[in-house]
Design a protein around this motif. Structure first.
Motif, PDB file in Angstrom:
ATOM      1  N   VAL A 381       0.827  -1.208   0.000  1.00 53.91           N
ATOM      2  CA  VAL A 381       0.000   0.000   0.000  1.00 53.91           C
ATOM      3  C   VAL A 381       0.859   1.256   0.000  1.00 53.91           C
ATOM      4  N   GLY A 382       2.135   1.121   0.312  1.00 56.36           N
ATOM      5  CA  GLY A 382       3.024   2.280   0.354  1.00 56.36           C
ATOM      6  C   GLY A 382       3.192   2.917  -1.008  1.00 56.36           C
ATOM      7  N   ASP A 383       3.636   4.149  -0.982  1.00 58.69           N
ATOM      8  CA  ASP A 383       3.790   4.946  -2.193  1.00 58.69           C
ATOM      9  C   ASP A 383       5.083   4.572  -2.920  1.00 58.69           C
ATOM     10  N   PRO A 384       5.007   4.004  -4.127  1.00 55.45           N
ATOM     11  CA  PRO A 384       6.236   3.637  -4.846  1.00 55.45           C
ATOM     12  C   PRO A 384       7.073   4.861  -5.214  1.00 55.45           C
ATOM     13  N   ARG A 385       6.434   6.003  -5.426  1.00 58.64           N
ATOM     14  CA  ARG A 385       7.166   7.231  -5.748  1.00 58.64           C
ATOM     15  C   ARG A 385       8.026   7.657  -4.560  1.00 58.64           C
ATOM     16  N   ARG A 386       7.506   7.455  -3.337  1.00 57.45           N
ATOM     17  CA  ARG A 386       8.294   7.797  -2.158  1.00 57.45           C
ATOM     18  C   ARG A 386       9.559   6.952  -2.103  1.00 57.45           C
ATOM     19  N   ARG A 387       9.404   5.660  -2.391  1.00 58.03           N
ATOM     20  CA  ARG A 387      10.573   4.786  -2.364  1.00 58.03           C
ATOM     21  C   ARG A 387      11.617   5.240  -3.376  1.00 58.03           C
ATOM     22  N   GLU A 388      11.152   5.712  -4.539  1.00 61.71           N
ATOM     23  CA  GLU A 388      12.076   6.182  -5.556  1.00 61.71           C
ATOM     24  C   GLU A 388      12.783   7.460  -5.107  1.00 61.71           C
ATOM     25  N   VAL A 389      12.022   8.369  -4.458  1.00 64.05           N
ATOM     26  CA  VAL A 389      12.631   9.600  -3.947  1.00 64.05           C
ATOM     27  C   VAL A 389      13.700   9.271  -2.907  1.00 64.05           C
ATOM     28  N   LEU A 390      13.373   8.318  -2.030  1.00 64.29           N
ATOM     29  CA  LEU A 390      14.336   7.936  -0.997  1.00 64.29           C
ATOM     30  C   LEU A 390      15.568   7.277  -1.607  1.00 64.29           C
ATOM     31  N   ARG A 391      15.350   6.463  -2.627  1.00 55.81           N
ATOM     32  CA  ARG A 391      16.484   5.823  -3.298  1.00 55.81           C
ATOM     33  C   ARG A 391      17.382   6.883  -3.927  1.00 55.81           C
ATOM     34  N   ARG A 392      16.777   7.868  -4.571  1.00 49.88           N
ATOM     35  CA  ARG A 392      17.562   8.928  -5.213  1.00 49.88           C
ATOM     36  C   ARG A 392      18.258   9.802  -4.172  1.00 49.88           C
ATOM     37  N   SER A 393      17.621   9.970  -3.002  1.00 48.51           N
ATOM     38  CA  SER A 393      18.240  10.815  -1.979  1.00 48.51           C
ATOM     39  C   SER A 393      19.527  10.190  -1.462  1.00 48.51           C
ATOM     40  N   THR A 394      19.608   8.870  -1.528  1.00 49.97           N
ATOM     41  CA  THR A 394      20.830   8.198  -1.094  1.00 49.97           C
ATOM     42  C   THR A 394      21.901   8.307  -2.170  1.00 49.97           C
ATOM     43  N   ALA A 395      21.451   8.161  -3.430  1.00 47.42           N
ATOM     44  CA  ALA A 395      22.417   8.185  -4.525  1.00 47.42           C
ATOM     45  C   ALA A 395      22.771   9.594  -4.976  1.00 47.42           C
ATOM     46  N   GLU A 396      21.726  10.501  -4.984  1.00 43.21           N
ATOM     47  CA  GLU A 396      21.911  11.838  -5.512  1.00 43.21           C
ATOM     48  C   GLU A 396      21.296  12.842  -4.546  1.00 43.21           C
ATOM     49  N   PRO A 397      21.967  13.172  -3.456  1.00 42.72           N
ATOM     50  CA  PRO A 397      21.382  14.032  -2.427  1.00 42.72           C
ATOM     51  C   PRO A 397      20.852  15.353  -2.947  1.00 42.72           C
TER      52      PRO A 397
END
Length: 404
Positions: A381-397
């Motif tokens: 039920v979680g937001d897949p877009r949020r997961r992508e934002v978090l993934r990018r925040s680790t790779a590309e702050p």
């Protein structure tokens, strides 16, 4: 740590009650809920309390698990090092784990005169200050509601349905969350109820006096009672206690809702900022976050790694008086879509759904009180877009702000 784990939940709203009930499922956990009010407040019904169509309060005995101890008190400070709360009056309350669910309140307006002459509506106390002012002003009083989010729209609708003269000052846009099609349906219903909606670049409030609201375009709108629903803020308890917060004062946590400062403190509801990307303030998010915060504590007690919170949205539900309503559907990332239930053909269905949502929100708390853990949401039920934002925040702050 003692044989019985002491868990204290600060805040008795939707998130706090859900967390307390979930935690009460273990016999070796003693749960205390600390709240300044002796009764559960249905914040999504406060406009009804003002209008007299619902009292918006529920006895805690109806929504809290039987083993949860209620402490009616105000928390002055969190002593994270000593694992204790300092209560008003000087008493202290020790904890092994703390759930921080202090919710939100009306933001203090910075517009000249608003704090002195306008009535906020985000708490029971504020509703009870406003109601007698409306009664004293009489049914012919000119009422101005400033702010056209859900609270403003619902308050304006409720009062206009009673025959009052209501103006809704929306600022740039009424119902900013809504899809344009849903917004048009809401504006149509507000018009049918007789609400005058003022919106656009010139509709920003620049001053409030005892008998008028002044706008950026120079208009001076007479107002016998001005209601302020423009914005929410969180209590400063976390910041006052030396804990890390975001710019708005929400407690900073990781995705398991654990404080970045202390794994014995978890947060839920409006005052939580997971990964510095807080969810929209709503009872819809609060209930899910309350359960997730409790699950984080329970996982640690079991010696397991806590799972990230999974929060999904269905949309936004609005009452437009007692006879009409609208449900704006959204995707899991809380972005509104074209579909909505309401408008000329579905207004009564929208009202029915809004009432169902209000009742079921309380009912869910009672279900969790009787069977802790019954209301679990799967990870999908979680937001897949949020997961992508978090993934990018680790790779590309540097891309986080743009992506969010």
């Amino acid at each position: 740590m003692s044989e019985t784990t002491q868990v204290v939940v600060v805040g008795g709203g939707y998130a706090g009650v859900m967390a307390a009930n979930r935690l009460s499922g273990r016999d070796d956990v003693a749960v205390t809920l600390v709240n300044a009010q002796p009764a559960f407040v249905e914040r999504i019904r406060l406009h009804q309390r003002v209008a007299g169509s619902h009292d918006a309060v529920v006895d805690y005995r109806e929504v809290l698990g039987s083993t949860v101890r209620l402490e009616v008190a105000t928390v002055e400070r969190i002593d994270a090092t000593g694992r204790r709360l300092v209560l008003a009056g000087g008493r202290t309350l020790a904890y092994d784990y703390l759930v921080y669910a202090v919710g939100s309140a009306s933001a203090v307006p910075t517009v000249p005169g608003a704090a002195e002459h306008a009535y906020p509506l985000a708490s029971l106390e504020e509703a009870d200050r406003l109601a007698p002012e409306l009664a004293a002003a009489g049914p012919g009083a000119r009422v101005t509601v400033v702010g056209a989010g859900p609270s403003g729209i619902e308050t304006a609708s409720e009062l206009a349905e009673q025959g009052r003269t209501v103006t809704l000052v929306a600022g740039d846009l009424a119902g900013p969350y809504l899809h344009p099609k849903g917004r048009l349906a809401v504006l149509d219903e507000l018009g049918r109820l007789g609400v005058t909606v003022v919106q656009g670049p010139g509709a920003l409030v620049t001053a409030v006096t005892a008998d008028a609201v002044q706008l950026a375009d120079g208009r001076d709108m007479p107002s016998d009672v001005t209601i302020w629903t423009a914005g929410f803020a969180v209590p400063d308890l976390a910041a006052r206690s030396g804990l890390s917060t975001d710019a708005a004062g929400r407690l900073l946590t990781d995705e398991t809702l654990t404080s970045v400062d202390d794994e014995r403190i978890v947060a839920a509801g409006d005052a939580a900022a997971p990964s510095d990307l807080p969810y929209r303030m709503s009872c819809q998010a609060a209930g899910q976050l309350g359960g997730a915060a409790a699950d984080t504590v329970l996982a640690r007690l079991a010696g397991a790694a806590p799972a990230p919170a999974a929060v999904g949205f269905l949309g936004q539900c609005l009452s437009l008086g007692r006879g009409a309503g609208l449900f704006q559907f959204a995707n899991r990332g809380d972005v509104p879509v074209r579909a909505f239930l309401g408008g000329r053909l579905g207004a009564r269905a929208g009202a029915w759904l809004k009432e169902l949502v209000c009742r079921s929100t309380v009912k869910q708390l009672t279900w969790e009180a009787r069977r802790p853990g019954v209301l679990r949401y799967p990870a999908f039920v979680g937001d897949p877009r949020r997961r992508e934002v978090l993934r990018r925040s680790t790779a590309e702050p540097h891309d986080v702000v743009a992506a969010a």
